[in-house]
Design a protein around this motif. Structure first.
Motif, PDB file in Angstrom:
ATOM      1  N   MET A  37       0.844  -1.179   0.000  1.00  0.00           N
ATOM      2  CA  MET A  37       0.000   0.000   0.000  1.00  0.00           C
ATOM      3  C   MET A  37       0.888   1.241   0.000  1.00  0.00           C
ATOM      4  O   MET A  37       1.894   1.297   0.689  1.00  0.00           O
ATOM      5  CB  MET A  37      -0.906  -0.007   1.230  1.00  0.00           C
ATOM      6  N   GLU A  38       0.506   2.213  -0.778  1.00  0.00           N
ATOM      7  CA  GLU A  38       1.261   3.457  -0.890  1.00  0.00           C
ATOM      8  C   GLU A  38       0.819   4.474   0.155  1.00  0.00           C
ATOM      9  O   GLU A  38      -0.344   4.507   0.546  1.00  0.00           O
ATOM     10  CB  GLU A  38       1.056   4.068  -2.278  1.00  0.00           C
ATOM     11  N   CYS A  39       1.760   5.291   0.571  1.00  0.00           N
ATOM     12  CA  CYS A  39       1.434   6.413   1.443  1.00  0.00           C
ATOM     13  C   CYS A  39       2.201   7.622   0.947  1.00  0.00           C
ATOM     14  O   CYS A  39       3.131   7.505   0.152  1.00  0.00           O
ATOM     15  CB  CYS A  39       1.766   6.109   2.894  1.00  0.00           C
ATOM     16  N   SER A  40       1.784   8.777   1.415  1.00  0.00           N
ATOM     17  CA  SER A  40       2.505   9.996   1.065  1.00  0.00           C
ATOM     18  C   SER A  40       2.580  10.897   2.291  1.00  0.00           C
ATOM     19  O   SER A  40       1.845  10.709   3.259  1.00  0.00           O
ATOM     20  CB  SER A  40       1.838  10.714  -0.109  1.00  0.00           C
ATOM     21  N   LEU A  41       3.484  11.842   2.224  1.00  0.00           N
ATOM     22  CA  LEU A  41       3.651  12.820   3.288  1.00  0.00           C
ATOM     23  C   LEU A  41       3.062  14.136   2.824  1.00  0.00           C
ATOM     24  O   LEU A  41       3.309  14.563   1.697  1.00  0.00           O
ATOM     25  CB  LEU A  41       5.124  13.009   3.628  1.00  0.00           C
TER      26      LEU A  41
END
Length: 169
Positions: free
Chosen positions: A1-5
């Motif tokens: 799963m991708e995440c971002s800041l």
């Protein structure tokens, strides 16, 4: 799963209040209220948005368009002025999906790219194997165990010292 800041937004306060659970607090330093309210979230976000960006590197971690957690690094002082201490957490629903390692790696990359920080360290409780693994997967090196380094909920705890250093100067 991708995440971002992302930069913190005041509208994140309600979701932040929702994800601060007893399970999350068990592995954080003391001083965070529980129950954590939307007002607490607003105060935290306001403090992050008003902080000196050369001293505080604060990120909201998002996944699937929602707030998932927080990653913040604080520049140290005096002879350690090019060192930052990293803290991070995810809401329990996001645990075990690889998001924390990705977020920590992204945060460190940004800090190194946008500042003069040479060293980023973290001190998870030794009993928190998941957090230790997060740091290892993000490229941190275990430098040692800090014996009897903290008291949390009346328990005397060891902590691990992990660090990531900028390779090129």
């Amino acid at each position: 799963m991708e995440c971002s800041l992302q930069e913190w937004r005041m509208e994140d306060a309600g979701e932040l209040a929702r994800i601060i659970s007893p399970g999350v607090l068990e592995n954080l330093r003391d001083g965070i209220p529980f129950p954590y309210t939307q007002r607490d979230g607003e105060e935290f976000i306001a403090s992050m948005l008003s902080a000196d960006p050369r001293r505080v590197f604060a990120f909201a971690i998002t996944a699937q368009g929602r707030l998932a957690g927080s990653s913040t690094a604080f520049r140290q002082e005096n002879i350690h002025c090019r060192t930052a201490e990293l803290g991070y957490y995810l809401g329990e629903e996001w645990w075990g999906r690889g998001l924390a390692s990705s977020a920590v790696a992204q945060a460190c990359r940004r800090i190194f790219e946008t500042s003069d920080i040479l060293r980023i360290f973290a001190e998870p409780f030794a009993r928190n194997a998941a957090s230790c693994r997060v740091l290892e997967k993000a490229g941190f090196t275990l430098e040692g165990t800090l014996r009897k380094n903290a008291v949390k909920n009346g328990q005397i705890l060891d902590m691990k010292l992990y660090a990531l250093v900028r390779e090129a100067e």
